[in-house]
Design an enzyme around this catalytic site. Sequence first.
Site, mmCIF file in Angstrom:
data_model
loop_
_atom_site.group_PDB
_atom_site.id
_atom_site.type_symbol
_atom_site.label_atom_id
_atom_site.label_comp_id
_atom_site.label_asym_id
_atom_site.label_seq_id
_atom_site.Cartn_x
_atom_site.Cartn_y
_atom_site.Cartn_z
ATOM 1 N N CYS A 299 18.315 19.829 13.028
ATOM 2 C CA CYS A 299 19.155 18.758 13.586
ATOM 3 C C CYS A 299 20.392 18.580 12.726
ATOM 4 O O CYS A 299 20.480 19.096 11.621
ATOM 5 C CB CYS A 299 18.383 17.446 13.593
ATOM 6 S SG CYS A 299 16.855 17.554 14.514
ATOM 7 N N GLY B 231 21.703 21.727 16.685
ATOM 8 C CA GLY B 231 20.797 21.190 17.697
ATOM 9 C C GLY B 231 21.490 21.036 19.025
ATOM 10 O O GLY B 231 22.543 20.413 19.106
ATOM 11 N N ASN C 134 17.287 14.316 9.984
ATOM 12 C CA ASN C 134 17.213 15.774 10.014
ATOM 13 C C ASN C 134 16.114 16.185 9.048
ATOM 14 O O ASN C 134 16.231 15.919 7.857
ATOM 15 C CB ASN C 134 18.557 16.377 9.586
ATOM 16 C CG ASN C 134 18.498 17.887 9.358
ATOM 17 O OD1 ASN C 134 19.221 18.424 8.531
ATOM 18 N ND2 ASN C 134 17.648 18.586 10.091
ATOM 19 N N GLY C 135 15.080 16.799 9.574
ATOM 20 C CA GLY C 135 14.001 17.242 8.700
ATOM 21 C C GLY C 135 12.670 17.142 9.405
ATOM 22 O O GLY C 135 12.611 17.140 10.638
ATOM 23 N N CYS D 104 16.686 24.480 1.194
ATOM 24 C CA CYS D 104 16.225 25.507 2.138
ATOM 25 C C CYS D 104 17.118 26.736 2.116
ATOM 26 O O CYS D 104 18.273 26.681 2.539
ATOM 27 C CB CYS D 104 16.209 24.904 3.546
ATOM 28 S SG CYS D 104 16.036 26.123 4.863
ATOM 29 N N TYR E 96 20.616 31.673 8.138
ATOM 30 C CA TYR E 96 20.818 31.530 9.579
ATOM 31 C C TYR E 96 21.411 30.204 10.033
ATOM 32 O O TYR E 96 22.308 30.176 10.868
ATOM 33 C CB TYR E 96 19.478 31.729 10.301
ATOM 34 C CG TYR E 96 19.496 31.357 11.764
ATOM 35 C CD1 TYR E 96 20.008 32.234 12.719
ATOM 36 C CD2 TYR E 96 18.998 30.124 12.194
ATOM 37 C CE1 TYR E 96 20.029 31.883 14.069
ATOM 38 C CE2 TYR E 96 19.011 29.772 13.540
ATOM 39 C CZ TYR E 96 19.525 30.656 14.466
ATOM 40 O OH TYR E 96 19.544 30.311 15.795
ATOM 41 N N SER F 184 25.237 35.363 14.258
ATOM 42 C CA SER F 184 24.661 35.149 12.938
ATOM 43 C C SER F 184 24.719 36.378 12.036
ATOM 44 O O SER F 184 24.710 36.258 10.819
ATOM 45 C CB SER F 184 23.218 34.662 13.081
ATOM 46 O OG SER F 184 22.520 35.500 13.973
ATOM 47 N N ASP G 20 21.192 42.074 11.546
ATOM 48 C CA ASP G 20 20.845 40.736 12.034
ATOM 49 C C ASP G 20 20.298 39.924 10.868
ATOM 50 O O ASP G 20 19.940 40.482 9.829
ATOM 51 C CB ASP G 20 19.827 40.812 13.172
ATOM 52 C CG ASP G 20 19.890 39.581 14.075
ATOM 53 O OD1 ASP G 20 20.656 38.648 13.776
ATOM 54 O OD2 ASP G 20 19.168 39.557 15.088
ATOM 55 N N ASP G 21 20.223 38.605 11.069
ATOM 56 C CA ASP G 21 19.790 37.759 9.960
ATOM 57 C C ASP G 21 18.281 37.703 9.811
ATOM 58 O O ASP G 21 17.769 37.554 8.713
ATOM 59 C CB ASP G 21 20.341 36.335 10.137
ATOM 60 C CG ASP G 21 19.854 35.724 11.425
ATOM 61 O OD1 ASP G 21 18.851 35.008 11.407
ATOM 62 O OD2 ASP G 21 20.470 35.996 12.474
ATOM 63 N N CYS H 160 9.075 30.328 4.152
ATOM 64 C CA CYS H 160 8.916 31.111 5.380
ATOM 65 C C CYS H 160 8.837 32.607 5.067
ATOM 66 O O CYS H 160 8.388 33.393 5.893
ATOM 67 C CB CYS H 160 9.999 30.787 6.391
ATOM 68 S SG CYS H 160 11.641 30.740 5.707
HETATM 69 P P1 5GP Z 1 13.555 38.110 17.769
HETATM 70 O O1 5GP Z 1 13.949 39.546 17.695
HETATM 71 O O2 5GP Z 1 12.619 37.766 16.696
HETATM 72 O O3 5GP Z 1 13.056 37.754 19.129
HETATM 73 O O4 5GP Z 1 14.864 37.221 17.560
HETATM 74 C C1 5GP Z 1 15.604 37.334 16.391
HETATM 75 C C2 5GP Z 1 16.848 36.487 16.529
HETATM 76 O O5 5GP Z 1 16.506 35.094 16.490
HETATM 77 C C3 5GP Z 1 17.837 36.700 15.400
HETATM 78 O O6 5GP Z 1 19.041 37.136 15.987
HETATM 79 C C4 5GP Z 1 18.046 35.354 14.762
HETATM 80 O O7 5GP Z 1 19.441 35.095 14.581
HETATM 81 C C5 5GP Z 1 17.479 34.392 15.735
HETATM 82 N N1 5GP Z 1 16.851 33.254 15.052
HETATM 83 C C6 5GP Z 1 16.349 33.162 13.823
HETATM 84 N N2 5GP Z 1 15.856 31.947 13.557
HETATM 85 C C7 5GP Z 1 16.063 31.226 14.660
HETATM 86 C C8 5GP Z 1 15.812 29.871 15.005
HETATM 87 O O8 5GP Z 1 15.283 29.069 14.231
HETATM 88 N N3 5GP Z 1 16.207 29.508 16.249
HETATM 89 C C9 5GP Z 1 16.816 30.378 17.122
HETATM 90 N N4 5GP Z 1 17.174 29.958 18.327
HETATM 91 N N5 5GP Z 1 17.063 31.637 16.829
HETATM 92 C C10 5GP Z 1 16.699 32.064 15.611
HETATM 93 FE FE1 SF4 Z 2 13.861 26.662 4.839
HETATM 94 FE FE2 SF4 Z 2 12.003 28.516 5.201
HETATM 95 FE FE3 SF4 Z 2 11.637 26.533 3.427
HETATM 96 FE FE4 SF4 Z 2 11.640 26.030 6.034
HETATM 97 S S1 SF4 Z 2 10.138 27.269 4.932
HETATM 98 S S2 SF4 Z 2 12.655 24.848 4.435
HETATM 99 S S3 SF4 Z 2 13.162 27.486 6.789
HETATM 100 S S4 SF4 Z 2 13.192 28.171 3.368
HETATM 101 MG MG MG Z 3 20.994 35.908 15.848
#
Ligand code: 5GP
Ligand code: SF4
Ligand code: MG
Length: 455
Positions: free
Chosen positions: A1, A27, A102-103, A236, A242, A283, A345-346, A436
């Site tokens: 958020c 968000g 936010n959190g 974080c 991302y 991203s 990609d990220d 994560c």
């Molecule tokens: P996947 O291949 O896993 O289906 O999708 C990967 C994509 O999801 C990456 O391009 C990344 O930027 C995006 N992504 C990563 N974290 C999040 C998130 O928290 N929310 C959304 N909407 N996209 C995410």
């Molecule tokens: Fe950030 Fe990952 Fe920690 Fe969540 S678990 S606060 S996304 S570093």
């Molecule tokens: Mg992406």
Amino acid sequence: CGIFGIFNHAEASNLTYLGLYALQHRGQESCGIVSSDGTSLHAHKSMGLVADVFGNQEIFKSLPGKSAIGHVRYSTTGSSVIKNVQPIMVDYSRGSIAVAHNGNIVNAQIIKDELEAYGSIFQTTMDTEIIVHLLATSKANSLLDRISDSLNRIKGAYCLLFLTETRMVAIRDPNGFRPLCLGKLGSSYVVASESCALDLIDAEFIREIEPGEVIIITKDGLTSYFPLQKAEPTPCIFEFVYFARPDSYIFGKNVYQVRKEMGRQLAREHKVDADIVIPIPDSGVPSALGYAEESGIRFELGLIRNHYVGRTFIEPQQAIRHFGVKIKLNPVRDVLKDKRVVVIDDSIVRGTTSRKIVKMIRNAGAKEVHVRISSPPTSYPCYYGIDTPNRKELISSSHSIDEIRKYITADTLGYLSEDGLIGSVGTENTGYCRACFTGSYPVKFPRLGIAPQLD
Ligand code: 5GP
Ligand code: SF4
Ligand code: MG
């Protein structure tokens, strides 16, 4: 958020609208603004994007006053329904108070059970409402004491903005999971999740709000307090990977520079002979630039994104077939044809999008597709405010890197190492949360089975 607030400005709700617009990436589900005219609070909130909810100038007539707070929501707890739109506003014995959060609070259920046992009635399914109930039921006399009373009972991640008739309060949790910064516009104070929101309204960046800090702003100025139990800060790291906007400064760094360094480090760790480097927009762009710079391989745009597709886009019900990722991304054949392509990609979450994108690049004529990810495998869910799916759905929680490579049909796959990630962010603060990626959660969950399920 994302949260935004401004105190003491004739255009408070208009500026809050602009601030939220700059924070839209944090968000897209719903948004809201609460303003204060000095004697009472006024709210407007709805499901939808900021420009849609506040697109009509008439709305600002119903948000009078010289201070306002706002929120853009992406749900981590509580379902995506209108009653869960923030800021939440309540009247209690001492007046009215609104809160934007936010959190994610990890001991929410325990506190909620206790409060309900003592007669509290909850209107929403959000953890944020718990904070309001704690405040309202606190017996302490000053607002600061009520805040510290309440917040010392909750665990987890919270950046909060409170608005009362005469005060605005900004709080960052002792771990400092989420970013929050303070700015000034003339004689008005501004608080925002990210500095990009200050830029838009021409506010001056003063500083970040510190982990554990409570700032109370009144007509007499700003006062800072540290009334919360101390913790080792664990901001974080995924905000850098991302979530945050590349033009923002968070945790003392510019996000763009950090992402570019992640890309350079990725090139050092996972070299490959190739003709072009392309990002998955948006991203992946800064890290693809870094990868190209470090490897000497040419940067190209091989995928074009439709910028008008929000996350809320829904395909027509009676679609002849599933269009999926093609709605958002389209390959540039002339760029990809007969090329050995490095795709940046990220992160890979479920792997489903990545798989479709690799196929799309091959169908456009690429000879080889080498996927490079600018973070380590995402194997664990986040319980501190980022909406990752549960463990079972995270592909890297149950698959080796080679299995993921096969699934997404890439020729090679390389992830940035954990040390590489830390090195790119900078080694001054090694306390970053990276649960994560590692499964090592800095704030523990109180009662297993209720809050987060770890498997
Ligand atoms: P996947 O291949 O896993 O289906 O999708 C990967 C994509 O999801 C990456 O391009 C990344 O930027 C995006 N992504 C990563 N974290 C999040 C998130 O928290 N929310 C959304 N909407 N996209 C995410
Ligand atoms: Fe950030 Fe990952 Fe920690 Fe969540 S678990 S606060 S996304 S570093
Ligand atoms: Mg992406």
